[in-house]
Every structure is written in structure tokens, then in C-alpha cells.
Design an enzyme around this catalytic site. Sequence first.
Site, PDB file in Angstrom:
ATOM      1  N   LYS A 106       0.848  -1.210   0.000  1.00  0.00           N
ATOM      2  CA  LYS A 106       0.000   0.000   0.000  1.00  0.00           C
ATOM      3  C   LYS A 106       0.875   1.249   0.000  1.00  0.00           C
ATOM      4  O   LYS A 106       0.597   2.219  -0.712  1.00  0.00           O
ATOM      5  CB  LYS A 106      -0.932  -0.014   1.222  1.00  0.00           C
ATOM      6  N   ASP A 166     -11.317   2.823   4.151  1.00  0.00           N
ATOM      7  CA  ASP A 166     -11.597   1.390   4.049  1.00  0.00           C
ATOM      8  C   ASP A 166     -13.104   1.135   3.967  1.00  0.00           C
ATOM      9  O   ASP A 166     -13.527   0.030   3.643  1.00  0.00           O
ATOM     10  CB  ASP A 166     -11.040   0.663   5.285  1.00  0.00           C
ATOM     11  N   GLN A 197      -4.937  -1.921   9.405  1.00  0.00           N
ATOM     12  CA  GLN A 197      -4.803  -3.200   8.702  1.00  0.00           C
ATOM     13  C   GLN A 197      -5.436  -4.322   9.529  1.00  0.00           C
ATOM     14  O   GLN A 197      -5.195  -4.440  10.725  1.00  0.00           O
ATOM     15  CB  GLN A 197      -3.306  -3.491   8.437  1.00  0.00           C
TER      16      GLN A 197
HETATM   17  N1  LIG Z   1      -7.804  -2.697   6.572  1.00  0.00           N
HETATM   18  C1  LIG Z   1      -7.882  -3.699   5.668  1.00  0.00           C
HETATM   19  N2  LIG Z   1      -7.412  -4.908   5.978  1.00  0.00           N
HETATM   20  C2  LIG Z   1      -7.507  -5.909   5.058  1.00  0.00           C
HETATM   21  C3  LIG Z   1      -8.047  -5.668   3.766  1.00  0.00           C
HETATM   22  C4  LIG Z   1      -8.550  -4.371   3.485  1.00  0.00           C
HETATM   23  O1  LIG Z   1      -9.094  -4.091   2.385  1.00  0.00           O
HETATM   24  N3  LIG Z   1      -8.436  -3.411   4.447  1.00  0.00           N
HETATM   25  N4  LIG Z   1      -8.025  -6.671   2.789  1.00  0.00           N
HETATM   26  C5  LIG Z   1      -7.220  -7.864   2.999  1.00  0.00           C
HETATM   27  C6  LIG Z   1      -5.770  -7.780   2.607  1.00  0.00           C
HETATM   28  N5  LIG Z   1      -5.407  -6.856   1.507  1.00  0.00           N
HETATM   29  C7  LIG Z   1      -5.339  -5.542   1.785  1.00  0.00           C
HETATM   30  O2  LIG Z   1      -5.238  -5.093   2.879  1.00  0.00           O
HETATM   31  C8  LIG Z   1      -4.956  -7.343   0.242  1.00  0.00           C
HETATM   32  C9  LIG Z   1      -4.985  -8.683  -0.070  1.00  0.00           C
HETATM   33  C10 LIG Z   1      -4.458  -9.155  -1.291  1.00  0.00           C
HETATM   34  C11 LIG Z   1      -3.926  -8.270  -2.218  1.00  0.00           C
HETATM   35  C12 LIG Z   1      -3.310  -8.743  -3.491  1.00  0.00           C
HETATM   36  O3  LIG Z   1      -2.937  -7.932  -4.309  1.00  0.00           O
HETATM   37  N6  LIG Z   1      -3.135 -10.052  -3.698  1.00  0.00           N
HETATM   38  C13 LIG Z   1      -2.424 -10.578  -4.838  1.00  0.00           C
HETATM   39  C14 LIG Z   1      -1.587 -11.779  -4.412  1.00  0.00           C
HETATM   40  C15 LIG Z   1      -0.571 -11.391  -3.363  1.00  0.00           C
HETATM   41  C16 LIG Z   1       0.470 -12.475  -3.073  1.00  0.00           C
HETATM   42  O4  LIG Z   1       1.134 -12.935  -3.993  1.00  0.00           O
HETATM   43  O5  LIG Z   1       0.626 -12.799  -1.880  1.00  0.00           O
HETATM   44  C17 LIG Z   1      -3.396 -11.018  -5.928  1.00  0.00           C
HETATM   45  O6  LIG Z   1      -4.492 -11.477  -5.601  1.00  0.00           O
HETATM   46  O7  LIG Z   1      -3.006 -10.923  -7.092  1.00  0.00           O
HETATM   47  C18 LIG Z   1      -3.917  -6.931  -1.905  1.00  0.00           C
HETATM   48  C19 LIG Z   1      -4.429  -6.481  -0.695  1.00  0.00           C
HETATM   49  C20 LIG Z   1      -7.263  -8.250   4.489  1.00  0.00           C
HETATM   50  N7  LIG Z   1      -7.012  -7.135   5.342  1.00  0.00           N
END
Ligand SMILES: Nc1nc2c(c(=O)[nH]1)N[C@@H](CN(C=O)c1ccc(C(=O)N[C@@H](CCC(=O)O)C(=O)O)cc1)CN2
Length: 345
Positions: free
Chosen positions: A105, A172, A149
Site C-alpha cells: 500500500k 476502508d 490493517q
Molecule cells: N484494513 C484492511 N485490511 C484488510 C483488507 C482491506 O481491504 N483493508 N483486505 C485484505 C488484505 N489486503 C489488503 O489489505 C490485500 C490482499 C491481497 C492483495 C493482493 O494484491 N493479492 C495478490 C496476491 C498477493 C500475493 O502474492 O501474496 C493477488 O491477488 O493478485 C492486496 C491487498 C485483508 N485485510
Amino acid sequence: MASSVFFTHSHCYSSKPSSLVFRLHRQVGLGPTSLGFSSSHVAPVAVMATDSSFKVIDGKSVAKQIRDEITAEVSRMRESIGVIPGLAVILVGDRKDSATYVRNKKKACESVGINSLEANLPENSTEEEVLNYIAGYNDDPSVHGILVQLPLPSHMNEQNILNAVRIEKDVDGFHPLNIGRLAMRGREPLFVPCTPKGCIELLHRYNVSIKGKRAVVIGRSNIVGMPAALLLQREDATVSIVHSRTSNPEEIIRQADIIIAAVGQANMVRGSWIKPGAVIIDVGINPVEDPNSPRGYKLVGDVCYEEAIRIASAVTPVPGGVGPMTIAMLLQNTLISAKRVHNFE
Ligand SMILES: Nc1nc2c(c(=O)[nH]1)N[C@@H](CN(C=O)c1ccc(C(=O)N[C@@H](CCC(=O)O)C(=O)O)cc1)CN2
């Protein structure tokens, strides 16, 4: 990712009855352009075919396109009124996956010209310490968005903490007032949660029509399933929510023109559950054993991709589907917040 993973088979297994598989793994956890959705004038990244040819919904490239749009807007704002949007991120504890998301982020903010501040608190911090950071950011005019987070350490009350974020900085979209407004006709939330917002944005940018369609959301979490269902019904879909207590989930899912799967169970949705031509948005990011990968695991979605591509008209891959959209939508919400505070159109 690796710190909190549990592994399942990497192929789409079929030995268990599907309803049992569903019950064994209980889940954890739109509208107008003012909320940042694309409108019809936005050029789609790719256009859904009207015939039966299959499309991969490329979240990675849509997210990149959105980041480019945000970069242009951030610099227009800076040059016109001298304001730079600011995002504060609070990370509590030492989960590796959370630390990675926060790092990504921050990098994403940097890449579009948004300022970012970070508070890293140890696992044994008190709720009061977290609330103090939130209070400081609530009062800081250079901060337009605040994000805590998730998940938080288990000794903390998540609701108390999310409630403390000023609704005007709740990028969020997790504050109960924002979620409540999402559920009400005629009321607009100030922010829409990033992952479900990203799902709808993908449908818009791929010209998938939602109005009048049957949509099924699998999973009813506060951060994805419930808001995704509310967003779809705001766009005039007929929405069903399938959850751990639903009997015959396959039967309901098979009726859907649009499926949003957000249950956190690797490969749960099988090809035979999918209506031919359905559009599938797969939110699941599940690690499964993979001896061929240097990490020892790979990521798969909630939908068996190999089966889905034979029957659906479009599917998001995992990785590279919804995940990158989550961060793009966070940047977009931060920009929306800064524009709103400074009356910048
Ligand atoms: N406060 C928050 N916490 C969490 C959120 C949120 O939106 N707000 N969402 C999830 C985690 N998350 C962001 O925080 C998040 C998860 C996954 C990805 C992402 O880009 N994933 C990739 C693969 C990543 C890898 O290789 O490990 C993909 O799917 O291509 C971005 C953000 C929980 N917590």
C-alpha cells in the site's frame, strides 16, 4: 501470506459432497460516480464478447490503468491547489501477510504521488494505544484517509477500533455508518470498502451489465461478502447470498449470471456449479501446497479456475484478479477524500 496459511490440495478435489465442504470451512471474516465508480464514458480495458468466447478479467492491468488515472488526478490537484492527498496506515503486530500488504500500500501511494504515514505497533499494544494513533490522525489535516490493517490481534476489539476512525477519513469503508448507508436506499456512503468496490469496478470496466441479472455472493463477511451483495443490489441485480448454513448452495449458484466468491475456501466452486456463460469474480486468495514453487505453495481462488474457464464467459484469475484492485480502490478512496475536503472537482 505464509505466516497464517493452512494448506489444502492444489487440484480441484471432488471426493467430498460439496455442501459438506462448505460447512467444514465457515467463512471468516455502489452506484454513483461520486463514489469513484467508472461511468459509461470510461474506455473499457477490454470488452466482453457477446458470443461464448472466454475472457480472463485482468485485474492487474485494470488496477494499473486506475493507478495511472489517479496519478494524473493527484498531480492536477497538487498543481491547482497545492494539496497532496495523505493516507495513514496503522499496522499492529507481526503478521507477515499484513506487513506485506501494508508495504504494498505504501509503495502504491508513492507510485501515484499520495503521501503515506505509517504507525507500526507491537503485537502486545493496548487498544488504547491504537485509539490514540487514530485520534491523532483524525485531527491531522494532512491525513485524508486512515486505515487499520486487519486482522487485529485477538485481544483487541475490532469494532471499537473501526468505530473510532472519523467517517470522513474512513477510506476502508468499514465504519458502521458507511456500511449502514450502503444498505439504505437513497443514502450514499462516503466510502465503499475497497475489495467489493474493486469487484464492481471490474464488472463495469469489462462492460458486464448488472441490472436485472441474477447475482450470487458466496460468503457474508463484513469486509467483502455483505458489502458486495449490497453493491450488486444497488445496481439492480437480484442478489442471493450463499453462506455456511445454506442448503444446496450449488443449486443457487447454478442460477447466477454473476458470481462473487468470497468464502476463503480453495477451489470450492466447481465447474458443475456454474451456469454456462456466467461471469465470475473470485475474491479468494488461498495458499495450497505446490512443491514446484520456490515458496512451497501457490495461491488459488475459491473457484476451481481450470473448470470455470470451460463454462464461464469471464473469470478473474488468482493471483492477478481482485487482489490488485483492492489497493487501487484504496488509492481512489484516498483521492476522493482529499478532493471532498478541499472541494476540488
Ligand atoms: N484494513 C484492511 N485490511 C484488510 C483488507 C482491506 O481491504 N483493508 N483486505 C485484505 C488484505 N489486503 C489488503 O489489505 C490485500 C490482499 C491481497 C492483495 C493482493 O494484491 N493479492 C495478490 C496476491 C498477493 C500475493 O502474492 O501474496 C493477488 O491477488 O493478485 C492486496 C491487498 C485483508 N485485510
